[in-house]
Scaffold this active site. Structure first.
Site, short mmCIF file in Angstrom:
data_model
loop_
_atom_site.label_atom_id
_atom_site.label_comp_id
_atom_site.label_asym_id
_atom_site.label_seq_id
_atom_site.Cartn_x
_atom_site.Cartn_y
_atom_site.Cartn_z
N THR A 37 0.84 -1.20 0.00
CA THR A 37 0.00 0.00 0.00
C THR A 37 0.88 1.25 0.00
OG1 THR A 37 -1.66 -1.16 1.28
CG2 THR A 37 -1.79 1.23 1.33
N LYS A 103 6.81 0.80 9.01
CA LYS A 103 5.75 0.90 8.02
C LYS A 103 4.44 1.31 8.71
CE LYS A 103 5.18 -2.24 5.04
NZ LYS A 103 4.78 -1.13 4.16
N GLY A 104 3.47 1.71 7.90
CA GLY A 104 2.17 2.04 8.47
C GLY A 104 1.78 3.50 8.32
N GLU A 112 -0.56 -5.45 5.89
CA GLU A 112 0.77 -5.55 5.26
C GLU A 112 1.60 -6.63 5.95
OE1 GLU A 112 1.20 -0.94 3.70
OE2 GLU A 112 2.05 -1.47 5.62
C1 5RP Z 1 1.36 2.06 4.30
C2 5RP Z 1 2.84 1.85 4.30
C3 5RP Z 1 3.60 2.39 3.15
O1 5RP Z 1 4.35 1.34 2.60
C4 5RP Z 1 4.52 3.47 3.63
O2 5RP Z 1 3.76 4.43 4.33
C5 5RP Z 1 5.25 4.13 2.47
O3 5RP Z 1 4.34 4.83 1.69
P1 5RP Z 1 4.79 5.71 0.46
O4 5RP Z 1 5.23 4.78 -0.61
O5 5RP Z 1 3.55 6.48 0.10
O6 5RP Z 1 5.90 6.63 0.92
O7 5RP Z 1 3.40 1.27 5.19
O8 5RP Z 1 0.77 1.61 5.48
#
Ligand code: 5RP
Length: 232
Positions: A37, A103-104, A112
């Site tokens: 995500t 992450k998150g 995830e």
């Molecule tokens: C979502 C995540 C994403 O992998 C993390 O926030 C990175 O996001 P982005 O690619 O938009 O920088 O853990 O829950």
């Protein structure tokens, strides 16, 4: 006299596109791929759509990614419908030199971690701003059962962190799983494995955003000189 051509550095968005496309080399034809995500994964989903006829489909880690995959004609399977996945492709908010991650940021950490756990290989796609020596500068997301939020905030305070409930439109953000998120600042996570083990056991914690037990084995890092492949 013609001017020498100068190339401007790639934007963060262009770096995300680069690593999203580079991740296609890990997708195995005929199989189901695990899809994470976030904005970097969105680039991967766009790239995946160009080879959608060569794959069976995807297991998705969020409602948002599911919508995108389906809109591009990629079949989405429930996690329970697939015994195991060869590869899981996802972004990170931070990744260190051992492949441990935070992450998150997009609130999808629980699903995830579930999809990562059922995958043999975790390929992290990230631009170079995400590579750190020590995890903890990015506010650590923790998914909690709402009635436990105040207690968990207190437990992080006791270890020197400051945790706050994540809001959306002035109300506590509700995850795809119907829970809340607290974000913790002021932590220096020197030992990600034991941090994850300990904090995951606190009552009411659904998922801690430290991915140490489900770390990445590969990171495709978007840099000004192209995609660097790190292996752990
Ligand atoms: C979502 C995540 C994403 O992998 C993390 O926030 C990175 O996001 P982005 O690619 O938009 O920088 O853990 O829950």
């Amino acid at each position: 006299m013609s001017k020498p051509t100068t190339s401007s550095p790639l934007s963060q968005d262009e770096l995300k596109t680069l690593v999203g496309q580079a991740a296609l080399q890990y997708v195995i034809p005929g199989e189901v791929v695990g899809v994470g995500t976030g904005s970097t994964v969105n680039k991967f989903i766009e790239a995946l759509a160009t080879i959608k006829d060569q794959i069976k489909g995807a297991v998705s880690s969020s409602e948002a990614s599911t919508k995108r995959l389906q809109a591009l004609g990629i079949p989405v399977f429930e996690a329970g419908e697939v015994a195991s996945l060869s590869v899981y492709i996802d972004g990170a908010d931070e990744i260190d030199h051992q492949g441990y991650m935070v992450k998150g940021g997009g609130a999808a950490l629980t699903r995830e971690k579930i999809v990562a756990a059922q995958s043999k290989l975790f390929v992290c796609i990230a631009d170079e701003s995400k590579l750190v020596d020590t995890l903890g500068a990015f506010p650590l997301p923790v998914e909690v059962i709402p009635m436990a939020a105040a207690r968990v905030i207190g437990q992080f305070a006791a270890m020197g962190g400051t945790a706050t409930l994540r809001l959306k439109d002035g109300q506590p953000l509700v995850t795809d799983n119907g829970q809340h998120i607290v974000d913790v600042t002021g932590l220096k996570i020197d030992d990600p494995l034991s941090f994850e083990t300990v904090s995951s056991q606190w009552p009411g914690v659904v998922t801690v955003g430290v991915f140490a037990h489900q770390k990445a084995q590969v990171c495709l890092l978007g840099t000004s000189t192209g995609v660097r492949t790190l292996t752990f």
